[in-house]
Motif scaffolding. Structure first.
Motif, PDB file in Angstrom:
ATOM      1  N   ASP A 119       1.148  -1.410  -0.407  1.00  0.00           N
ATOM      2  CA  ASP A 119      -0.003   0.234  -0.109  1.00  0.00           C
ATOM      3  C   ASP A 119       0.765   0.838  -0.401  1.00  0.00           C
ATOM      4  N   ALA A 120       1.976   0.521   0.732  1.00  0.00           N
ATOM      5  CA  ALA A 120       2.672   2.389   1.127  1.00  0.00           C
ATOM      6  C   ALA A 120       3.135   2.990  -0.629  1.00  0.00           C
ATOM      7  N   MET A 121       3.650   1.662  -1.217  1.00  0.00           N
ATOM      8  CA  MET A 121       4.621   2.062  -2.616  1.00  0.00           C
ATOM      9  C   MET A 121       3.289   2.110  -4.176  1.00  0.00           C
ATOM     10  N   ASP A 122       1.999   2.170  -3.471  1.00  0.00           N
ATOM     11  CA  ASP A 122       0.906   2.581  -4.131  1.00  0.00           C
ATOM     12  C   ASP A 122       0.503   3.763  -4.265  1.00  0.00           C
ATOM     13  N   ASN A 123       0.429   4.084  -2.378  1.00  0.00           N
ATOM     14  CA  ASN A 123       0.316   5.362  -2.639  1.00  0.00           C
ATOM     15  C   ASN A 123       2.354   6.718  -2.871  1.00  0.00           C
ATOM     16  N   ARG A 124       2.874   5.994  -2.841  1.00  0.00           N
ATOM     17  CA  ARG A 124       4.244   6.708  -3.659  1.00  0.00           C
ATOM     18  C   ARG A 124       4.069   6.911  -4.441  1.00  0.00           C
ATOM     19  N   ALA A 125       3.432   6.150  -5.720  1.00  0.00           N
ATOM     20  CA  ALA A 125       3.219   6.260  -7.219  1.00  0.00           C
ATOM     21  C   ALA A 125       2.214   6.888  -7.251  1.00  0.00           C
ATOM     22  N   ASP A 157       4.139  26.281  -7.967  1.00  0.00           N
ATOM     23  CA  ASP A 157       4.251  26.409  -6.447  1.00  0.00           C
ATOM     24  C   ASP A 157       2.529  25.744  -5.684  1.00  0.00           C
ATOM     25  N   VAL A 158       2.561  24.514  -6.165  1.00  0.00           N
ATOM     26  CA  VAL A 158       0.731  24.388  -6.048  1.00  0.00           C
ATOM     27  C   VAL A 158       1.760  23.843  -4.339  1.00  0.00           C
ATOM     28  N   PRO A 159       0.216  23.863  -3.505  1.00  0.00           N
ATOM     29  CA  PRO A 159       0.252  23.819  -2.059  1.00  0.00           C
ATOM     30  C   PRO A 159       0.962  21.997  -1.758  1.00  0.00           C
ATOM     31  N   MET A 160       1.749  21.710  -0.867  1.00  0.00           N
ATOM     32  CA  MET A 160       1.541  20.603  -0.485  1.00  0.00           C
ATOM     33  C   MET A 160       0.473  19.233  -0.680  1.00  0.00           C
ATOM     34  N   ARG A 161      -0.594  20.796   0.766  1.00  0.00           N
ATOM     35  CA  ARG A 161      -1.874  19.859   0.622  1.00  0.00           C
ATOM     36  C   ARG A 161      -2.965  19.547  -0.717  1.00  0.00           C
ATOM     37  N   GLU A 162      -2.507  20.050  -2.001  1.00  0.00           N
ATOM     38  CA  GLU A 162      -3.163  19.600  -2.841  1.00  0.00           C
ATOM     39  C   GLU A 162      -2.656  18.559  -3.769  1.00  0.00           C
ATOM     40  N   ILE A 163      -1.443  18.548  -3.135  1.00  0.00           N
ATOM     41  CA  ILE A 163      -1.637  16.925  -4.472  1.00  0.00           C
ATOM     42  C   ILE A 163      -1.323  16.078  -3.351  1.00  0.00           C
ATOM     43  N   ALA A 164      -1.415  16.360  -1.945  1.00  0.00           N
ATOM     44  CA  ALA A 164      -1.650  14.767  -1.389  1.00  0.00           C
ATOM     45  C   ALA A 164      -3.404  14.604  -1.439  1.00  0.00           C
ATOM     46  N   ARG A 165      -4.105  15.667  -1.684  1.00  0.00           N
ATOM     47  CA  ARG A 165      -5.785  15.767  -1.702  1.00  0.00           C
ATOM     48  C   ARG A 165      -5.922  14.722  -3.059  1.00  0.00           C
ATOM     49  N   ARG A 166      -5.051  15.405  -4.204  1.00  0.00           N
ATOM     50  CA  ARG A 166      -5.312  15.283  -5.145  1.00  0.00           C
ATOM     51  C   ARG A 166      -4.991  12.936  -4.903  1.00  0.00           C
ATOM     52  N   ALA A 167      -4.455  13.028  -4.578  1.00  0.00           N
ATOM     53  CA  ALA A 167      -3.231  11.678  -4.741  1.00  0.00           C
ATOM     54  C   ALA A 167      -4.031  10.433  -3.606  1.00  0.00           C
ATOM     55  N   GLY A 168      -5.098  11.321  -2.799  1.00  0.00           N
ATOM     56  CA  GLY A 168      -5.882  11.113  -2.384  1.00  0.00           C
ATOM     57  C   GLY A 168      -5.365  10.112  -0.601  1.00  0.00           C
ATOM     58  N   VAL A 169      -4.121  11.088  -0.160  1.00  0.00           N
ATOM     59  CA  VAL A 169      -3.356  10.402   0.880  1.00  0.00           C
ATOM     60  C   VAL A 169      -3.689  11.402   1.769  1.00  0.00           C
ATOM     61  N   GLY A 170      -3.128  11.457   3.355  1.00  0.00           N
ATOM     62  CA  GLY A 170      -3.299  12.567   3.811  1.00  0.00           C
ATOM     63  C   GLY A 170      -1.896  13.054   3.807  1.00  0.00           C
ATOM     64  N   PRO A 171      -1.832  14.877   4.711  1.00  0.00           N
ATOM     65  CA  PRO A 171      -0.227  15.572   4.107  1.00  0.00           C
ATOM     66  C   PRO A 171       0.853  14.921   4.521  1.00  0.00           C
ATOM     67  N   ALA A 172       0.793  13.944   5.610  1.00  0.00           N
ATOM     68  CA  ALA A 172       1.920  13.216   6.649  1.00  0.00           C
ATOM     69  C   ALA A 172       2.268  12.270   5.623  1.00  0.00           C
ATOM     70  N   THR A 173       1.395  11.790   5.262  1.00  0.00           N
ATOM     71  CA  THR A 173       1.419  10.511   4.551  1.00  0.00           C
ATOM     72  C   THR A 173       2.810  11.244   3.071  1.00  0.00           C
ATOM     73  N   LEU A 174       2.107  12.246   2.687  1.00  0.00           N
ATOM     74  CA  LEU A 174       3.682  13.021   1.416  1.00  0.00           C
ATOM     75  C   LEU A 174       3.934  13.381   1.976  1.00  0.00           C
ATOM     76  N   TYR A 175       4.523  13.915   3.197  1.00  0.00           N
ATOM     77  CA  TYR A 175       5.528  13.857   3.418  1.00  0.00           C
ATOM     78  C   TYR A 175       6.766  13.242   4.327  1.00  0.00           C
ATOM     79  N   ARG A 176       6.072  11.912   5.331  1.00  0.00           N
ATOM     80  CA  ARG A 176       6.428  11.020   5.469  1.00  0.00           C
ATOM     81  C   ARG A 176       7.355  10.389   4.159  1.00  0.00           C
ATOM     82  N   HIS A 177       7.115  10.248   2.851  1.00  0.00           N
ATOM     83  CA  HIS A 177       7.531   9.895   1.834  1.00  0.00           C
ATOM     84  C   HIS A 177       8.740  10.625   0.716  1.00  0.00           C
TER      85      HIS A 177
END
Lengths: 205, 205
Positions: A8-14, A30-50
């Motif tokens: 699932d981690a790999m999937d999210n990363r992708a 300069d898109v907000p990191m938040r928005e990337i996370a949102r579009r990827a369907g993950v939480g901000p924390a997950t994004l920052y972890r990866h």
DNA sequence: AGCGAAACGGACGAGGGCGTCCGGTACCGT
DNA sequence: ACGGTACCGGACGCCCTCGTCCGTTTCGCT
């Protein structure tokens, strides 16, 4: 680098990478990191972890763009006619940049020593060789310097338009103009001296 | 428009304009209103009272820059040699823009119908006339269109550098290249079609 | 000098981005 | 199927910007 990521981690990363590519491409860097996370369907924390820093994400997202860039340069260098090769490089790279808002920013980045620097330096070096051959062939004006190419890429970045299509059209015409400006011509007036822009310049905020 | 401002109010207004000019020039258009207020030595409320919207402030701040622009164009048009006049216009305007970060943004602004529009339209019209004469004189390439000039100005905007001095140098060389690209030449290859950028385009965010 | 009004600016609440913590969830090996 | 653990994501606190309100200061006129 233990690739022992859970499925699932790999999937999210992708999915994060996909989202980042799409958004960087469309909106710029300069898109907000938040928005990337949102579009990827993950939480901000997950994004920052990866990707602890935005630069990491940017580097990953544009890895294949950079590869495309290198491919273009390689093709240009492979052309038996160095001038035609150089023209091809200019046209293609301008188009690449016109199509991808974020890539330009990443490429000419004011970011200090991004990880892509190696690729960028390589590219510049290769183009330098190509340019020299084009000069020797008498097609490229002798007073051309590599910074002129950087100048053109920067300038190309300045082109804005409502739609991608318009931007690409404008960019194409711009590339055409640039090429004709670079072409050797019997009665060229001398140019103002070049400014150092290229490799080093940290270009503080 | 009752000019019945109290003396301290007029003073503050002037200081705000100075601060705005300085900051817009150095940092670009997106400096916080707060900072302008701080530099002017007034509170935010005062700033907002004098200039309810940022556009108002921008317009006021660049009024004389726009005048300078018109002057340049007028000089160019006054030159008996239209080609030389056009070159002069390109060089000077590029330099003006290179020296002033904010002005470029304001000029090619994505802002909808800023009050400077009149001046901008006038300028474009005048240049169009100049270009036509330069074409008739056989010095400007026949396939030049006004949008090419906009293209060059946009592109010139894309040039970034650490210092103003470097930016100006780069801009000068760029202008030189642009001019040579525009110059009529016996064996010019055709250019890709122009894209509509100029007057209308609202150019959404 | 003294008064009314114009003008000032500190303070406020809303909105949004950032980076991090922790209780919960889902995967993977046995 | 079940436990351990790697991983998730909502929620938090911080900082910055914006535009506005209101008690206070300063000007200008008499």
């Amino acid at each position: 680098m233990p690739h022992k990521l859970r499925s699932d981690a790999m999937d999210n990363r992708a999915r994060i990478q996909d989202a980042a590519r799409a958004l960087f491409s469309a909106e710029g860097l300069d898109v907000p990191m938040r928005e990337i996370a949102r579009r990827a369907g993950v939480g901000p924390a997950t994004l920052y972890r990866h990707f602890p820093t935005k630069q990491t994400l940017v580097a990953e997202a544009f890895a294949d763009q950079l590869r495309a860039c290198r491919t273009i340069v390689d093709e240009g260098c492979a052309d038996p006619d160095p001038w035609r090769g150089l023209c091809l490089v200019i046209e293609k790279i301008c188009e690449l940049h016109a199509r991808d808002r974020g890539f330009t920013e990443a490429f000419l980045s004011t970011l200090p020593g991004a990880p892509d620097v190696a690729g960028r330096e390589y590219t510049l070096k290769a183009v330098a060789g190509l340019a020299q051959r084009a000069k020797d062939a008498g097609r490229l004006r002798p007073d051309f310097v590599l910074d002129d190419l950087v100048l053109v890429l920067m300038a190309n970045k300045g082109i804005h338009a409502a739609s991608t299509a318009t931007r690409v059209r404008a960019s194409r015409r711009f590339a055409g103009l640039a090429i004709q400006a670079f072409e050797a011509c019997p009665h060229r007036a001398p140019l103002p001296p070049a400014a150092r822009l290229g490799s080093a310049a940290p270009a503080g905020a």
